[in-house]
Design an enzyme around this catalytic site. Sequence first.
Site, PDB file in Angstrom:
ATOM      1  N   ARG A 122      52.005  48.311  32.348  1.00 21.34           N
ATOM      2  CA  ARG A 122      53.286  47.496  32.368  1.00 21.34           C
ATOM      3  C   ARG A 122      53.698  46.857  31.069  1.00 21.34           C
ATOM      4  NH1 ARG A 122      52.274  43.660  37.507  1.00 21.34           N
ATOM      5  NH2 ARG A 122      50.168  43.839  36.462  1.00 21.34           N
ATOM      6  N   LYS A 135      34.245  36.591  45.191  1.00 25.54           N
ATOM      7  CA  LYS A 135      33.123  37.651  45.188  1.00 25.54           C
ATOM      8  C   LYS A 135      32.199  37.559  46.336  1.00 25.54           C
ATOM      9  CE  LYS A 135      33.441  37.893  40.146  1.00 25.54           C
ATOM     10  NZ  LYS A 135      33.053  37.253  38.957  1.00 25.54           N
TER      11      LYS A 135
HETATM   12  N1  HSE Z   1      35.943  35.766  35.392  1.00 25.79           N
HETATM   13  C1  HSE Z   1      35.012  36.631  35.836  1.00 25.79           C
HETATM   14  C2  HSE Z   1      33.684  35.566  35.613  1.00 25.79           C
HETATM   15  C3  HSE Z   1      34.794  37.750  35.062  1.00 25.79           C
HETATM   16  O1  HSE Z   1      33.898  34.750  34.411  1.00 25.79           O
HETATM   17  O2  HSE Z   1      32.658  35.820  35.917  1.00 25.79           O
HETATM   18  C4  HSE Z   1      35.315  38.882  36.082  1.00 25.79           C
HETATM   19  O3  HSE Z   1      34.991  38.931  37.291  1.00 25.79           O
END
Ligand code: HSE
Length: 432
Positions: free
Chosen positions: A45, A203
Amino acid sequence: MKELNIGLCGLGTVGSGVFDVLSSNSRIMFEKSLCEINIVHIATRSDNHKCDVGDVQYSKDVFQVAKDPNVDLVVELIGGTDVAFELVMLAISNKKHVVTANKALIAESGSIILEAARNANVNVAFEASVGGGIPVLKSIREGLVANKINWLAGIINGTTNFILSEMSIKKTAFGVVLTEAQSKGYAEADPTFDVEGVDAAQKLAILASLSFGIPLSVSEFFVEGVTNILLEDITFAKELGFTVKHIGICRETNGSLEARVHPALIPYSSLLAHVNGVSNAVMVNSDAADTTLFYGPGAGSKATASSVIADIIDVAKAPESPCFSSLGYPIDRLKRKDIINIEDIDCGFYIRFIARDKAGVLSELTTTMAEASVSIESIIQRDHASKIDHVNVVIQTNKIKYSALDPVLKKIKKLENVLDDIVLIRVENLDQ
Ligand code: HSE
């Protein structure tokens, strides 16, 4: 030999890594998999991308990739959850496989996306969404398929791990380290999602679904970030034999689940205590394999590309197979489990408060705790660095539910000789 034509959406940090690694390692990948991966369409983009796309078809509209009849698989690396969701759903409805590194998209909308993929008989894979270059999802899904997972605990955010490690090693305050992390490109200009635990919770939702067969959702998880962690607490924790880490934990007990993300004191004897800097690690305890640890780079261009490409090659090897679920459990077999309220989870606590340095104060405090059956594991009393005639009192409790500890903390706060707020950090012995 098998051939797969891919469309790459996004050429930022991860997208450019995918482009580079696919070019530089094409021979070794072919020798291992006998699959030829061709990038046939690229869309970004923004013009501000990092690769020379050569004569590959290029669009500024990512949806063109999802509509391109030459594309078998769409690699979604644009990030965000709005356009990315539309792109992925369009790709699926056009019978294209999808590979994504987007943990927010999968944690928020994974159930809808995977259901659509099942109906369209295409694959959606997202190894890179957790732990960057660590093949942790594949390891849990395939390597540990024979096991009932008992618990998992992970350092799954590199930004917060870098901040806490630097605070500990360089004895520097949170704000100073955060600025350094931003200047090194480890932390985003707006680091809220990382430092408040949102990224880690997303996660953990993916790991929890994969390991315990629950639908993807963070809504009932307990989430606490690292913004209140002070250098003095890291120093006292060290004195007690612990290091402060930001961890995600999921544990099954009698059919219910603990699912929580928060800072915790981890004993030095645990392997997780030695995971420093931007590294990630996930420890998994299961009934046959016992405790396994998956460690490595949690982010980074080529490391994350490694996971994205592993997914692409999995699809290339078996594009015609019935839809595999990247969650391990078939999507229609996921079952909700009760998430245990954080107040009802037993764990140790690190408690610190400032008290007047007067005869009898410590005994008053310990009596208050003993009366409520709070068992003390360790206690430290040190002169306060700047408040004359005051001391820091640090107490490490044995395991107790927060619901039982809270009334005691309220009583302590009311004691005449106790000042300021009480610092409270959970203590996790994990594999001990
Ligand atoms: N922002 C994430 C971290 C990296 O600091 O682990 C990507 O998942």
